[in-house]
Write a protein that holds these residues in place. Structure first.
Motif, PDB file in Angstrom:
ATOM      1  N   VAL A 287       0.934  -1.320   0.056  1.00  0.00           N
ATOM      2  CA  VAL A 287      -0.041   0.113  -0.038  1.00  0.00           C
ATOM      3  C   VAL A 287       0.840   1.356  -0.009  1.00  0.00           C
ATOM      4  CG1 VAL A 287      -1.738   1.602   1.085  1.00  0.00           C
ATOM      5  CG2 VAL A 287      -1.836  -1.362   1.186  1.00  0.00           C
ATOM      6  N   SER A 288       1.885   1.116   0.942  1.00  0.00           N
ATOM      7  CA  SER A 288       2.556   2.431   1.047  1.00  0.00           C
ATOM      8  C   SER A 288       3.287   2.846  -0.364  1.00  0.00           C
ATOM      9  CB  SER A 288       3.802   2.410   2.159  1.00  0.00           C
ATOM     10  OG  SER A 288       3.319   2.209   3.344  1.00  0.00           O
ATOM     11  N   PRO A 289       3.586   2.132  -1.229  1.00  0.00           N
ATOM     12  CA  PRO A 289       4.574   2.452  -2.309  1.00  0.00           C
ATOM     13  C   PRO A 289       3.419   3.282  -3.221  1.00  0.00           C
ATOM     14  CG  PRO A 289       5.287   0.249  -1.627  1.00  0.00           C
ATOM     15  CD  PRO A 289       4.084   0.710  -0.808  1.00  0.00           C
ATOM     16  N   ARG A 290       2.268   2.808  -3.210  1.00  0.00           N
ATOM     17  CA  ARG A 290       1.089   3.230  -4.154  1.00  0.00           C
ATOM     18  C   ARG A 290       0.455   4.473  -3.435  1.00  0.00           C
ATOM     19  NH1 ARG A 290       1.816  -1.932  -4.698  1.00  0.00           N
ATOM     20  NH2 ARG A 290       1.696  -2.944  -6.816  1.00  0.00           N
ATOM     21  N   GLU A 291       0.469   5.071  -1.978  1.00  0.00           N
ATOM     22  CA  GLU A 291      -0.080   5.929  -1.709  1.00  0.00           C
ATOM     23  C   GLU A 291       0.505   7.311  -2.358  1.00  0.00           C
ATOM     24  OE1 GLU A 291       0.413   5.698   2.382  1.00  0.00           O
ATOM     25  OE2 GLU A 291      -1.480   4.529   2.668  1.00  0.00           O
TER      26      GLU A 291
END
Length: 435
Positions: A287-291
């Motif tokens: 999730v974090s890389p795409r936020e």
């Protein structure tokens, strides 16, 4: 190291300062007359403190989280029948609150233990009850009655009819026959007791929890909703408006009972220690890389499609030039002043026989608060006086379309001692930080 004696001494000192020592409260009746004087002195002190807070202390404005004048007036009206600020009253109420607030914190800790899976059997039992309420909403009406029966009355009956002692753990079956114990009544815990100090600590931590929650909500929702960044807030407004329209159309067709059932189970399962570790690692990995990418996409859409190039709002500001007749037999008029009101025959100032208010010269007229005159604009005479006379429902007026003056008329039809004409000038709104 044991800090309990020191804490008790500190609380005892505080209590003596706020309430007075036990020796003072147990004085003889010969000192009761001085007590009334002291009460009057305390009342005067409370009034002085109230005046100090009202006049000397600065008030926070609405931008900085304070109240507007309308909110202040409404709160003062609501507090009219409530006690005024008083240090002894605050200390007494704080002590009373700490003596009785323990039940709320016990309920809070029980809910926390259920949410963090301290006892899985309790958590599954709570989820089962929640599931039945979601699937059969009519049980929500029965739930308060069941809480009173099983949570209060059954334990109270078992308290009065204690089961016989048994070496094996078993379900408590009340003893038969007459009651064997006294009924238990909830009472406030004594001051400076262990429970009292635990309640003080819980209240302290609850204040910190509320402060942190408030700061988190403000930091999260301020930028999207306060229109400091108008493009970003406008995009959020459009997205929420579209969401509201979609929910308005789709809500009657959604299985809300099953949605709430699944949502409740998901929230509780996420609080399980193992689930939290799995979700944390998955969030960091997927999730974090795409936020950041989604945030960039949204910002790009905002900068590209949300265009704010509106001109400042412009309106006409009016002023009335008033003149008074020198002599009723001679058509000569004295320049009187420039007023915001036409000072007609039915105006409140004229009905109360007050003089008109205004300025002597047209250059002294200022724009309304929050507005400024448009650059290179000038005062222009209103060439259609009949329109503003009709809009204002001015009675007893004689309009001269040639000179643009509006005269008073008497009962006999003659012109009165006052005449006026309207001047207009364009003004525009300016930002709060602009002088």
């Amino acid at each position: 190291m044991n800090y309990a004696p020191r804490t008790i001494r500190e609380f005892s000192t505080l209590k003596d300062i706020l309430y007075g020592s036990d020796d003072a409260t147990s004085s003889s009746s010969s000192q009761e007359s001085s007590g009334s004087k002291e009460s009057r002195k305390d009342h005067i002190t409370d009034k002085l403190l109230e005046r100090l807070f009202a006049s000397a202390l600065p008030a926070a404005d609405a931008v900085n989280g304070g109240s507007t004048m309308a909110d202040v007036a409404e709160r003062l009206q609501d507090q009219k029948n409530r006690p005024a600020f008083s240090v002894p009253v605050m200390a007494r109420n704080f002590s009373r609150l700490n003596s009785r607030v323990g039940v709320l914190f016990r309920l809070q800790y029980k809910i926390m233990r259920i949410m963090i899976w301290r006892h899985p059997s309790h958590t599954f039992s709570a989820l089962a009850i929640y599931s039945f309420i979601c699937l059969y909403p009519f049980l929500l009406i029965i739930f308060p009655v069941a809480v009173i029966l099983l949570g209060f009355m059954v334990p109270a009956f078992v308290q009065r009819h204690p089961p016989p002692p048994s070496p094996l753990p078993s379900f408590p079956v009340p003893s038969e026959g007459p009651p064997l114990a006294e009924a238990r009544e909830p009472r406030p815990v004594p001051e400076l007791s262990r429970d009292f100090l635990m309640n003080v600590r819980d209240v302290q931590n609850a204040m910190d929890d509320f402060t942190c929650a408030y700061d988190n909500v403000v930091s999260t929702w301020t930028r999207p909703t306060n229109f400091k960044d108008e493009q970003y807030s406008s995009a959020v407004y459009l997205a929420l408006l579209a969401l509201a329209a979609a929910l308005f159309v789709l809500s009657p067709h959604l299985p809300w009972r099953h949605i709430l059932l699944v949502y409740g189970w998901v929230v509780v399962i996420k609080k399980h220690p193992k689930a939290r570790r799995i979700l944390k690692s998955s969030h960091e990995m997927y999730v974090s890389p795409r936020e950041h990418q989604l945030s960039n996409v949204f910002d790009t859409w905002v900068q590209k499609d949300i265009v704010l190039d509106e001109l400042p709002e412009q309106r006409h500001v009016e002023i009335f030039e008033l003149q008074r007749q020198k002599n009723s037999d001679v058509d000569e008029w004295d320049d009187w002043l420039f007023s915001a009101a036409p000072y007609d025959t039915l105006s409140p100032q004229r009905a109360s026989k007050q003089r008109p208010q205004g300025v002597r010269f047209l250059d002294e007229v200022l724009p309304p608060v929050g507005w400024k005159f448009v650059q290179n604009s000038a005062w222009k005479l209103d060439l259609r006086p009949a329109e503003w006379v009709l809009q204002r429902s001015v009675v007893g007026a004689d309009v001269d379309n040639n000179s643009k003056w509006v005269y008073d008329t008497t009962v006999s039809g003659r012109r009165g001692e006052w005449r006026r004409r309207r001047w207009l000038r364009v003004c525009e709104r300016h930002s709060a930080g602009e002088e």
